[in-house]
Design a protein around this motif. Structure first.
Motif, PDB file in Angstrom:
ATOM      1  N   GLU A  87       0.781  -1.205   0.063  1.00 45.14           N
ATOM      2  CA  GLU A  87      -0.017  -0.342  -0.263  1.00 45.14           C
ATOM      3  C   GLU A  87       0.698   1.409   0.000  1.00 45.14           C
ATOM      4  O   GLU A  87       1.458   1.672   1.132  1.00 45.14           O
ATOM      5  CB  GLU A  87      -1.211  -0.132   1.168  1.00 45.14           C
ATOM      6  N   ASP A  88       1.128   1.936  -1.230  1.00 49.72           N
ATOM      7  CA  ASP A  88       2.432   2.651  -1.742  1.00 49.72           C
ATOM      8  C   ASP A  88       1.722   3.887  -2.414  1.00 49.72           C
ATOM      9  O   ASP A  88       0.847   3.613  -3.047  1.00 49.72           O
ATOM     10  CB  ASP A  88       3.618   2.318  -1.718  1.00 49.72           C
ATOM     11  N   ASP A  89       2.174   4.878  -3.218  1.00 53.44           N
ATOM     12  CA  ASP A  89       1.997   5.394  -4.094  1.00 53.44           C
ATOM     13  C   ASP A  89       1.705   4.997  -5.299  1.00 53.44           C
ATOM     14  O   ASP A  89       1.748   5.638  -6.598  1.00 53.44           O
ATOM     15  CB  ASP A  89       3.582   7.024  -3.993  1.00 53.44           C
ATOM     16  N   TRP A  90       2.223   3.858  -5.696  1.00 52.89           N
ATOM     17  CA  TRP A  90       1.806   2.798  -7.034  1.00 52.89           C
ATOM     18  C   TRP A  90       0.651   3.187  -7.416  1.00 52.89           C
ATOM     19  O   TRP A  90       0.038   2.355  -6.938  1.00 52.89           O
ATOM     20  CB  TRP A  90       2.283   1.908  -6.444  1.00 52.89           C
ATOM     21  N   GLN A  91       0.187   3.830  -8.471  1.00 57.10           N
ATOM     22  CA  GLN A  91      -0.648   4.057  -8.840  1.00 57.10           C
ATOM     23  C   GLN A  91      -0.992   2.832 -10.371  1.00 57.10           C
ATOM     24  O   GLN A  91      -2.340   2.558  -9.980  1.00 57.10           O
ATOM     25  CB  GLN A  91      -0.214   5.175  -9.600  1.00 57.10           C
ATOM     26  N   PHE A  92      -0.256   1.954 -10.356  1.00 61.15           N
ATOM     27  CA  PHE A  92      -0.884   0.806 -11.772  1.00 61.15           C
ATOM     28  C   PHE A  92      -1.467  -0.435 -10.742  1.00 61.15           C
ATOM     29  O   PHE A  92      -1.865  -0.142  -9.328  1.00 61.15           O
ATOM     30  CB  PHE A  92       0.638   0.494 -13.286  1.00 61.15           C
ATOM     31  N   TYR A  93      -0.452  -1.597 -12.110  1.00 56.18           N
ATOM     32  CA  TYR A  93      -1.082  -2.744 -11.037  1.00 56.18           C
ATOM     33  C   TYR A  93       0.432  -3.525 -10.729  1.00 56.18           C
ATOM     34  O   TYR A  93       1.228  -3.614 -11.480  1.00 56.18           O
ATOM     35  CB  TYR A  93      -1.901  -3.543 -11.783  1.00 56.18           C
ATOM     36  N   ASP A  94       0.603  -4.019  -9.451  1.00 52.09           N
ATOM     37  CA  ASP A  94       1.886  -5.672  -9.422  1.00 52.09           C
ATOM     38  C   ASP A  94       1.763  -6.172  -9.853  1.00 52.09           C
ATOM     39  O   ASP A  94       2.623  -7.494 -10.700  1.00 52.09           O
ATOM     40  CB  ASP A  94       2.480  -5.468  -7.870  1.00 52.09           C
ATOM     41  N   THR A  95       0.311  -7.085 -10.102  1.00 54.36           N
ATOM     42  CA  THR A  95      -0.450  -7.995 -10.668  1.00 54.36           C
ATOM     43  C   THR A  95      -1.547  -7.852 -11.755  1.00 54.36           C
ATOM     44  O   THR A  95      -2.259  -7.244 -10.979  1.00 54.36           O
ATOM     45  CB  THR A  95      -0.878  -9.285  -9.750  1.00 54.36           C
ATOM     46  N   GLN A  96      -0.960  -8.817 -12.450  1.00 48.73           N
ATOM     47  CA  GLN A  96      -1.906  -8.579 -14.190  1.00 48.73           C
ATOM     48  C   GLN A  96      -2.056  -9.345 -15.005  1.00 48.73           C
ATOM     49  O   GLN A  96      -1.165  -9.827 -15.300  1.00 48.73           O
ATOM     50  CB  GLN A  96      -1.851  -7.000 -14.343  1.00 48.73           C
ATOM     51  N   ILE A  97      -3.171  -9.870 -14.774  1.00 48.27           N
ATOM     52  CA  ILE A  97      -3.617 -10.805 -16.155  1.00 48.27           C
ATOM     53  C   ILE A  97      -4.308 -10.718 -17.112  1.00 48.27           C
ATOM     54  O   ILE A  97      -5.297  -9.980 -17.002  1.00 48.27           O
ATOM     55  CB  ILE A  97      -3.758 -12.252 -15.344  1.00 48.27           C
ATOM     56  N   VAL A  98      -3.980 -10.732 -18.492  1.00 49.79           N
ATOM     57  CA  VAL A  98      -4.546  -9.852 -19.089  1.00 49.79           C
ATOM     58  C   VAL A  98      -4.469 -11.044 -20.465  1.00 49.79           C
ATOM     59  O   VAL A  98      -4.121 -11.877 -21.380  1.00 49.79           O
ATOM     60  CB  VAL A  98      -4.009  -9.133 -19.917  1.00 49.79           C
ATOM     61  N   ASN A  99      -5.803 -11.008 -20.655  1.00 51.62           N
ATOM     62  CA  ASN A  99      -6.477 -11.999 -22.502  1.00 51.62           C
ATOM     63  C   ASN A  99      -6.318 -10.819 -23.535  1.00 51.62           C
ATOM     64  O   ASN A  99      -7.742  -9.656 -23.103  1.00 51.62           O
ATOM     65  CB  ASN A  99      -7.607 -12.840 -21.616  1.00 51.62           C
ATOM     66  N   PHE A 100      -5.937 -11.125 -24.728  1.00 52.23           N
ATOM     67  CA  PHE A 100      -6.456 -10.657 -26.262  1.00 52.23           C
ATOM     68  C   PHE A 100      -7.192 -12.083 -26.760  1.00 52.23           C
ATOM     69  O   PHE A 100      -6.422 -13.043 -27.144  1.00 52.23           O
ATOM     70  CB  PHE A 100      -4.941 -10.576 -26.887  1.00 52.23           C
ATOM     71  N   GLU A 101      -7.871 -11.473 -27.758  1.00 57.23           N
ATOM     72  CA  GLU A 101      -8.147 -12.285 -28.541  1.00 57.23           C
ATOM     73  C   GLU A 101      -8.632 -12.157 -29.675  1.00 57.23           C
ATOM     74  O   GLU A 101      -8.391 -10.401 -30.211  1.00 57.23           O
ATOM     75  CB  GLU A 101      -9.874 -12.605 -27.865  1.00 57.23           C
ATOM     76  N   PHE A 102      -7.843 -12.261 -30.243  1.00 55.14           N
ATOM     77  CA  PHE A 102      -7.882 -12.508 -32.546  1.00 55.14           C
ATOM     78  C   PHE A 102      -8.736 -13.225 -32.772  1.00 55.14           C
ATOM     79  O   PHE A 102      -9.357 -14.343 -32.955  1.00 55.14           O
ATOM     80  CB  PHE A 102      -6.117 -12.369 -32.403  1.00 55.14           C
ATOM     81  N   PRO A 103      -9.246 -11.956 -34.564  1.00 55.52           N
ATOM     82  CA  PRO A 103      -9.323 -12.616 -35.351  1.00 55.52           C
ATOM     83  C   PRO A 103      -8.782 -14.562 -35.693  1.00 55.52           C
ATOM     84  O   PRO A 103      -7.890 -14.414 -35.175  1.00 55.52           O
ATOM     85  CB  PRO A 103      -9.500 -11.677 -36.297  1.00 55.52           C
ATOM     86  N   GLY A 104      -9.788 -15.235 -35.998  1.00 56.10           N
ATOM     87  CA  GLY A 104      -9.054 -17.034 -36.103  1.00 56.10           C
ATOM     88  C   GLY A 104      -8.970 -17.371 -34.980  1.00 56.10           C
ATOM     89  O   GLY A 104      -8.502 -18.563 -35.271  1.00 56.10           O
ATOM     90  N   ASN A 105      -9.852 -17.397 -34.171  1.00 57.74           N
ATOM     91  CA  ASN A 105      -9.262 -18.521 -33.075  1.00 57.74           C
ATOM     92  C   ASN A 105      -8.155 -18.816 -32.433  1.00 57.74           C
ATOM     93  O   ASN A 105      -7.879 -19.363 -32.332  1.00 57.74           O
ATOM     94  CB  ASN A 105      -9.857 -19.623 -33.306  1.00 57.74           C
ATOM     95  N   LYS A 106      -7.889 -17.626 -32.878  1.00 60.57           N
ATOM     96  CA  LYS A 106      -5.878 -16.848 -31.581  1.00 60.57           C
ATOM     97  C   LYS A 106      -6.380 -15.740 -30.612  1.00 60.57           C
ATOM     98  O   LYS A 106      -6.928 -14.975 -31.160  1.00 60.57           O
ATOM     99  CB  LYS A 106      -5.124 -16.614 -32.975  1.00 60.57           C
ATOM    100  N   MET A 107      -5.101 -15.970 -28.703  1.00 59.56           N
ATOM    101  CA  MET A 107      -5.381 -15.579 -27.960  1.00 59.56           C
ATOM    102  C   MET A 107      -4.181 -15.540 -27.901  1.00 59.56           C
ATOM    103  O   MET A 107      -3.029 -15.874 -27.996  1.00 59.56           O
ATOM    104  CB  MET A 107      -6.240 -16.036 -27.120  1.00 59.56           C
TER     105      MET A 107
END
Length: 444
Positions: free
Chosen positions: A282-302
């Motif tokens: 808990e400090d001044d850090w404004q973003f995320y220290d832990t993040q999981i992101v999923n991107f989906e693309f055309p043609g059933n790719k991720m």
């Protein structure tokens, strides 16, 4: 320093960068080579001399017939220290600047390397090509998607070479791995997993105070809206504040997301979702220290990116890397080589880069920097195809921006697969650009 024949040399470098060959200028091969030998030195200026700036200085020093002629930093202590080191270690006498605009006005400079805080990358690169300089810009190439668009337009308008600093694109073994994937070694590839893990500490709670006398705080902020100086921002923690930084997804995730996108042969995602937060401290850090992101693309790719800034447990023995998965097998790729697996996870082949590169420190120095810088210089001299031209680098850079936007909006962000533009979410669309300090808006 000996006086240079600046006009004829810079004119030659500009012309060869556009034509790609002296023969296209109506010269014989013999006369072209003679002129090239006399005129192909490239003079570099540098903006931002901490962290990656040191890596880029070393990369230029390792490149043939390139000279460091100018250094720029808003911190006078850093500027004088690095100027002395460049003189001592590289034998180069440089001109020191606090304001990059004065450096860009110099006719001695052919190319311009940018390793400043993120909020300066696109505005400086745009001003660089406007001033007739070729540009090496560290990733992320922009603080927000709108700036990335503007930078691509500026490069197209002025016709100078602009290379983004995702240096793994220049690795011979990575290039070999991608070639094998595109030739069908893994069958039809459909998933890329990217990760980054580190053990960053807390940045604490900053104290509002006067900036030190050696730091020009106003010029540090430049295009960013003005806020008071605080004790926990300079010189690295600005990464974790929205006003100047872009979070870990851009700071490190850009590299691996780019390799996944390259391997899968995809362009823009159709949707992005993100989960995470500031969990460790808990400090001044404004973003995320832990993040999981999923991107989906055309043609059933991720593509999936997992970032853990404050817990350095490695995945597959590495703090960073990617795995590419297909119908016939998988491949692990990092900065130092690749491993080919069959469908059951058995190792088929392992190939390593000839020289190692650092992975999770704040400088990231390695042989890939040398290769990437050399590629830019060959692009300037003779039109060699850049390994990360800005129009392609910016596509990869959009992914971590979309990751942060999806996280902030707590929503799935849908995008046009042809343009990358956000569709149907007003809050997300409002984050495409940023507010600027009046008078500092980038233009082309």
């Amino acid at each position: 320093m000996k006086k240079r024949s600046t006009t004829s040399r810079r004119s030659f470098i500009k012309k060869t960068a556009v034509t790609g060959t002296g023969l296209a200028m109506g010269l014989s091969a013999k006369s072209y080579n003679r002129i090239l030998g006399a005129n192909d030195r490239i003079n570099f200026g540098f903006a931002g001399l901490n962290g990656r700036g040191n890596a880029l200085l070393a990369a230029v020093h390792a490149t043939d017939n390139v000279e460091i002629v100018a250094l720029c930093d808003v911190d006078s202590k850093v500027l004088e220290k690095v100027k002395g080191k460049v003189k001592e270690n590289m034998g180069a006498s440089t001109t020191a600047y606090k304001d990059y605009r004065k450096m860009l006005a110099s006719k001695d400079i052919d190319a311009f390397a940018i390793a400043t805080p993120d909020h300066w990358h696109a505005p400086m690169a745009i001003d660089g090509v406007k001033a007739g300089k070729h540009v090496y810009v560290e990733k992320p190439c922009c603080h927000n998607p709108a700036e990335g668009e503007l930078l691509v337009k500026a490069q197209q308008k002025y016709g100078l070479q602009v290379q983004m600093g995702n240096q793994q694109r220049s690795g011979a073994v990575t290039q070999q791995a991608i070639k094998l994937i595109h030739e069908g070694l893994l069958g039809e590839v459909y998933h890329g997993k990217a990760w980054y893990a580190n053990t960053r500490g807390s940045i604490g709670r900053g104290k509002v105070m006067d900036a030190p006398a050696h730091l020009d705080w106003d010029l540090f902020q430049g295009p960013a809206p003005r806020v008071p100086y605080r004790s926990n921002i300079v010189h690295y923690n600005w990464h974790w504040f929205w006003n100047w930084g872009t979070g870990e997804s851009n700071n490190n995730g850009t590299h691996e997301m780019d390799i996944c996108r390259w391997a899968l042969g995809v362009k823009y995602p159709i949707k992005t979702n993100s989960s995470g937060g500031r969990f460790q401290f808990e400090d001044d850090w404004q973003f995320y220290d832990t993040q999981i992101v999923n991107f989906e693309f055309p043609g059933n790719k991720m593509i999936t990116w997992e970032g853990r800034s404050c817990n350095g447990l490695n995945f597959r023995g590495r703090g960073r890397g990617v795995t590419i998965h297909g119908t016939k097998g998988s491949m692990l790729i990092d900065r130092n080589g690749y491993i080919h697996y069959d469908l059951k996870g058995k190792v088929v082949e392992e190939v390593k880069e000839q020289k190692a590169s650092a992975t999770t420190n704040t400088v990231g120095r390695g042989s890939l920097d040398d290769l990437h810088m050399n590629n830019l210089c060959n692009g300037i001299r003779k039109g060699e195809k850049l390994n990360s031209p800005i129009e392609d680098g910016n596509i990869s850079n959009l992914m971590p921006h979309l990751a942060n936007i999806a996280q902030e909006c707590a929503a799935v962000v849908h995008t046009d697969p042809d343009t990358g533009y956000i569709i149907g979410n007003k809050k997300a669309e409002s984050m495409w650009g940023r507010e600027y300090e009046p008078g500092w808006e980038p233009t082309i």
